[in-house]
Each structure stands twice: as structure tokens, then as C-alpha cells.
Design a protein around this motif. Structure first.
Motif, PDB file in Angstrom:
ATOM      1  N   GLU A 116     -30.975 -30.221   3.619  1.00 55.62           N
ATOM      2  CA  GLU A 116     -28.684 -29.756   3.056  1.00 55.62           C
ATOM      3  C   GLU A 116     -28.526 -28.907   4.659  1.00 55.62           C
ATOM      4  O   GLU A 116     -28.818 -28.744   5.830  1.00 55.62           O
ATOM      5  N   LYS A 180     -22.345 -26.092   0.395  1.00 47.88           N
ATOM      6  CA  LYS A 180     -23.875 -26.427   0.384  1.00 47.88           C
ATOM      7  C   LYS A 180     -23.870 -27.882   0.283  1.00 47.88           C
ATOM      8  O   LYS A 180     -23.757 -28.433  -1.377  1.00 47.88           O
ATOM      9  N   LYS A 182     -26.798 -32.001   0.240  1.00 43.08           N
ATOM     10  CA  LYS A 182     -27.530 -32.736   1.420  1.00 43.08           C
ATOM     11  C   LYS A 182     -27.342 -33.901   1.538  1.00 43.08           C
ATOM     12  O   LYS A 182     -26.238 -34.396   0.942  1.00 43.08           O
TER      13      LYS A 182
END
Length: 543
Positions: A116, A180, A182
Motif C-alpha cells: 500500500e 491510500k 494498493k
RNA sequence: AGCGAGGUAGGGUAGCCUGGAGUACCCGUCGGGCUCAUAACCCGAAGACCGGAGGUCCAAAUCCUCCCCUCGCUACCA
């Protein structure tokens, strides 16, 4: 063999051309002359942020834009007489299959890691922005020319968070937040020792010092996992649930394009080359591209365990630079592959660029340098030698008729040997130098033997006649050999010269041993011409 | 900043790995030859403290160390 895939964002400039496609094509033509089972693969690298961004700005689909650019670039290479086995592209079904194949194996073999990170998000376009989609003011030079990765004005590397007053390159608005997100990363660190072994072993095969050392030092410093997915739209979708909005990062699929393009060329035979332990893969590329070919891409191949061949030789070039002329900055302005052809024909550029090939160090492109190569080397030394030999032969047919062959001439044989040796060691500047050497040899024989004087005596003196015939035979052999050796560098001039010896097919090195007869009826035409004030004027427009 | 590569007559390059008188090539300069050829070609000469400073060695452009300058890479340009 391959040439680095041009990223088809605009017309390649002469530095791009001489950095990989041209030397590759020259070498390929040599391999074909030699009779090797060689294929030459290249194509357009179509994915990536700049093309998606350009497509959005133009309001077209990225695949359509990429295909248009591909067609333009492909056509240009053809105009320069490049003879790829196949010039393909990366956005194809075949490359998707290859890419997914490697991706899946890396995944299955445990080399893919999910991690992440924070990434910019445009609240208006409702999408994540890769670094290049972020624009704004540079924290160093304070110009409004910064992107998320680098400032166009001062060239400094940036982090996207450093950009002052950032705005989205798509909508132009500043409604950006960092979220955030991934990504999948390729754990290169797990393949370090295998990569090191590969470079140490294959690095002996004519790699440049630069290529070996910088690759080994990068490994020594320690490899890190590298992202292989992008939160954007243009590219191959990631074949994994949970990654529906992601594409595979262009660096991952572009080099696999070498394989994908081969498959596009021939769906049956591609494995014969790529999954064959006897294949010797020779790759041409510029110095900015080296570690992609010596580390990142080989890591994909090794980690997939699919038995793909690794680069045998990495032929790295330095840069051709110009202080006085504008090499295209982008957008097709300046002296680039297209505008260059408006000044001189393809043969002139091929030969001249190879003569200044930045093989071991950056090399300087100057107007005067070009003029010198075209006017002195090509025209005065090579072209004019052929012309004086052929004309003198025509006006003294009785001395010049009969078969000639380069086979028995020790001087020619020596130069041909040096030519082959240079090419086999991939010393391309030395190779083109031997062509000039051959012409020098002819010019020297001309001056020292003065056949134009001998022909006058030859009619009365049988001994002189015999002697003169021998000289003509030698000069014609040199001219014929020149026609063959010239082929990789100036294919059109080569064909014109060989036509006087009745050769109409593609030349081979074997032809040097053949006996041929000069056509003494045809009026010889100069194979090269000088640059005149007109061409120089056109060139100066790019100063 | 770190890592890699380059710096060689006035200009452009090769030579460096594998040390042996600064060797070579093209342009430019100077002198000569030749007149077949596209006013081209051939021969000769002048011109270099081989980026700088140290070191190793009988011997360094070449190997080692440090410094200066140029280019590339440094993982989200590809």
C-alpha cells in the motif's frame, strides 16, 4: 535480435534512431549477408501515461491514437530502408497473452507482493493520478512546469507531494487529495543472485563496460520490489480479482513486447527463437535504457521459469547530441527523422549517422561534421572512386572486360576480413571504417599505378597490356567489393553499384568469391552527391 | 548526493580491457604530385605537456588513488 521499442509519442529524432534502430538494422543486414538464421524484431511501445494523457487531451481513444502514431513511425522506418523481420506493436492480443503468461507465473512462483502507498486522486475525474498526471509549480525553480515526477524546466526529480499548487493534468482543476491505494510489486530482490550470475556470464559477450558495471553496481546496492501495476486505464488490465481498475505497468509489458511481436509475426515459430537454448539474443538500446534490459526484464524472464532466452549481447549506445542544432524536443519540431529526409536521402543519413555512431562515448552532431561525411567520405572517397573506375573501364573496354572476383585479391581479402571481424565483435564504427579503408586502397592504387597512362601504351606493348589488365581487374574487384560492403550502411547505393556487375538480388558475403562481369555498356552514374548550399541552408533552419 | 561511463593536436574520433618512443583516421593549415574521375584523388610537413595532481613500474594515454568538468541512472517517463 531486437532494437529498443520506440515509445511512439512523437516522431523519433536522429539521436533515437542512431541509438538503437539504425545500428540494429545495420547489424541485421550484415547477419543476413552472412547467411545467419537471424530475425530482427522491433515495434512501437504503445502503453503508458504520456499516451493516455495525450489521448484524453485530443478526445480520442488511446488505442486509436497509439495505432496512428505506430503507423507513422513504422512508415518512417521503412523510408530509411529498415528491414525488420517484423515491426509490430505492444498493444496486441499476442503481447497480452505473453504478458499474462509471465505475470501469472511470477504470481504463482511467489514473486509478486501487494503493498500500500499514498497516491494522488482527482475528485473531479474520479480517478487516481500517476505522477505524470500531476502538474504544478516546481519547488526548486518555481516555474509552472513541474510534473509529479520531474520538472521540465530544471530537470530535477520530484515527489508528487513536493509540487506546489498541484493540479490535475486531465481536468486542470486543483481538487486533488492523496488516498491510500494498493499496488502489486515484483520482488526483484528475490532474483538478485540469479541476475548477477546472468550478467557476469553474458556480460562477456561484447557488452560495453558501462552496461556491465552499472548493472552489477545496481545489484550490489540491492534491488527493491518494483511496482508492476498502475491505477490507470490505458494498458493491459491486471488479470486478478480485486484489481479491476488497474493496468499492468508499461515497463512490465513493453520488453515482453519483443516476444509478443515475434508471436504476432509468426504464431508457430516464435518459440523456436525465444524458447531455444541455442538462440543468441542481441539487443540494441540507448544508455538510458540499459537496466531495463539487464535487470528488470531478465528478472521477469528468469522468475517466470518459462525457459525464455536471456540477452546474450547488450549493445548499448551513448547519445548523439547537438549544441548547434535542435534535435526534436517532442511534438515533431526540430531535426527529426521526418524533417531530416527533407534534406538528404536515407542512404546519406544511414551512413553519416553510423559514421558518428556514439558507440563508446557521447558524440557531437554538427552541421560541419555531417557535411564532411557526406561530401568527403561518401562522395569524394567512395562514390568518386567507383565513378573513376567505372568510367575508365568503360572507355577502355578491351582492358576491362572479363570476369573479376574479390576472391584472389590479398588486399581486398584483408579488408573484408577486418570488416567481418569488426561486425562479429559488434564494433560498428570500426566496420564502417573498413569500408572507407577499401575506398582508400582503390584511390591509392589509382594514384600509384596511373592506369590512364598505361592504357596508352597497352595497345603497342603486350607486356604493358597484361599489366594494365591486372590493374583494371583489381580496381574493379575493389569497386565490386565496395558495393557489397556498403550494403548495411547505404543499401540503395550498394544496389546501384552492384547493378553494374549484374547483381540484382540482395548481396551476400559469398558473392565476394563469385566471378562477375562489369557491364561496360552502361553509363556509370555517381552513387553519391555532395551537399550543396541548398541542403546546408535547409539544415541551418534547425539551428 | 550516490552509482556508472567519458575527457586524446584548432575541430571531430579511434587507441585504453591485454603498459613498450604520442601511434592512427577525417576536416582545417602549409608544401609537392597527378589530370582517369563528381574541382576530385595521391604523397609529405607542421600541429598533442593524452582533463589536473599524486602513485606503481625499467617503462603509463593505457594500471591504482584523489580532484575538476560532461553525460546517463537512482525504482511513478519509458
Amino acid at each position: 535480435m531486437t532494437s529498443a521499442l520506440p515509445y511512439v509519442y512523437s516522431v523519433p529524432h536522429l539521436g533515437n534512431f542512431v541509438g538503437s534502430v539504425l545500428p540494429a538494422d545495420v547489424y541485421f543486414k550484415y547477419l543476413k549477408m552472412k547467411g545467419d538464421d537471424a530475425i530482427f524484431i522491433c515495434g512501437s511501445d504503445q502503453h503508458g501515461t504520456p499516451i493516455e494523457l495525450a489521448a484524453i487531451k485530443k478526445g480520442v481513444e488511446p488505442d486509436k491514437l497509439a495505432d496512428e502514431l505506430h503507423a507513422t513511425v513504422k512508415n518512417l522506418f521503412e523510408k530509411y530502408h529498415c528491414t525488420f523481420t517484423h515491426y509490430g506493436k505492444t498493444h496486441t492480443e499476442e503481447n497480452r497473452e505473453v504478458t499474462y503468461g509471465v505475470f501469472n507465473e511470477l504470481y504463482n512462483n511467489g514473486y509478486i507482493l501487494e503493498r500500500e502507498d499514498m497516491q494522488a486522486y482527482c475528485n473531479i475525474d474520479k480517478r487516481f493520478l500517476t505522477d505524470r498526471f500531476i502538474q504544478g509549480t516546481c519547488p526548486y525553480c518555481h516555474k509552472r512546469s513541474a510534473r509529479g515526477d520531474q520538472c521540465d524546466n530544471c530537470g530535477r526529480l520530484l515527489e508528487p507531494t513536493q509540487v506546489i499548487d498541484p493540479f490535475c493534468a486531465i481536468c486542470g482543476k486543483s481538487d486533488i487529495t492523496f488516498k491510500k491505494t494498493k499496488n502489486l510489486a515484483f520482488e526483484l530482490n528475490k532474483l538478485q543472485s540469479e541476475l548477477k550470475e546472468f550478467i557476469k556470464k553474458n556480460g562477456k559477450h561484447n557488452w560495453s563496460k558501462d552496461a556491465v558495471n552499472k548493472s552489477l553496481s545496481m545489484i550490489k546496492e540491492g534491488l527493491k520490489p518494483r511496482d508492476i501495476t498502475r491505477n490507470m486505464k490505458w494498458g493491459f488490465p491486471v488479470p486478478l480479482t480485486g484489481y479491476e481498475n488497474y493496468v499492468i505497468y508499461v515497463w512490465f509489458d513493453a520488453p515482453l513486447g519483443y516476444i509478443g511481436i515475434t508471436k504476432e509475426w509468426n504464431s508457430k515459430r516464435w518459440r523456436d527463437y525465444w524458447q531455444n537454448e541455442h538462440t543468441q539474443l542481441v539487443q540494441f538500446l540507448g544508455k538510458d535504457n540499459t537496466t531495463f534490459h539487464t535487470i528488470f526484464w531478465p528478472a521477469e524472464l528468469i522468475g517466470s521459469r518459462l525457459g525464455f532466452v536471456l540477452p546474450f549481447t547488450i549493445k548499448e549506445s551513448q547519445f548523439l547530441v547537438s549544441k548547434q542544432l535542435k534535435f526534436s524536443k517532442s511534438q515533431g519540431v526540430g531535426l527529426n527523422m521526418r524533417t531530416a529526409l527533407e534534406i538528404l536521402g536515407a542512404d546519406y543519413w544511414r551512413f553519416a549517422l553510423m559514421y558518428m555512431y556514439p558507440e563508446n562515448a557521447d558524440s557531437e552532431f554538427t552541421e560541419h561534421g555531417l557535411e564532411e561525411i557526406v561530401n568527403v567520405i561518401m562522395n569524394d572517397k567512395i562514390g568518386n572512386l567507383a565513378q573513376r573506375v567505372l568510367k575508365l573501364s568503360k572507355s577502355n573496354k578491351f582492358l576491362a572486360e572479363g570476369e573479376v572476383s574479390a576472391k584472389d585479391d590479398a588486399n581486398v581479402k584483408k579488408i573484408v576480413k577486418e570488416y567481418r571481424n569488426a561486425f562479429d565483435k559488434l564494433q560498428l564504427k570500426r566496420a564502417i571504417g573498413t569500408v572507407v579503408k577499401l575506398a582508400d586502397l582503390g584511390n591509392r592504387i589509382m594514384s600509384s599505378k596511373e592506369p590512364w597512362t598505361l592504357v596508352k601504351k597497352a595497345r603497342e606493348d603486350a607486356k604493358v597490356e597484361k599489366q594494365t589488365r591486372k590493374i583494371f581487374s583489381e580496381l574493379l574487384a575493389i569497386t565490386y567489393a565496395l558495393g557489397i560492403l556498403l550494403y548495411p550502411f547505404a543499401p540503395k547505393a550498394s544496389a546501384e553499384l552492384l547493378a553494374y556487375f549484374g547483381i540484382k538480388s540482395e548481396p551476400t558475403l559469398e558473392m565476394l568469391d563469385q566471378k562477375v562481369k562489369p557491364n561496360l555498356e552502361a553509363e556509370p552514374k555517381p552513387i553519391f552527391q555532395k551537399m550543396t548550399g541548398k541542403e546546408i541552408e535547409k539544415l541551418q533552419k534547425y539551428a
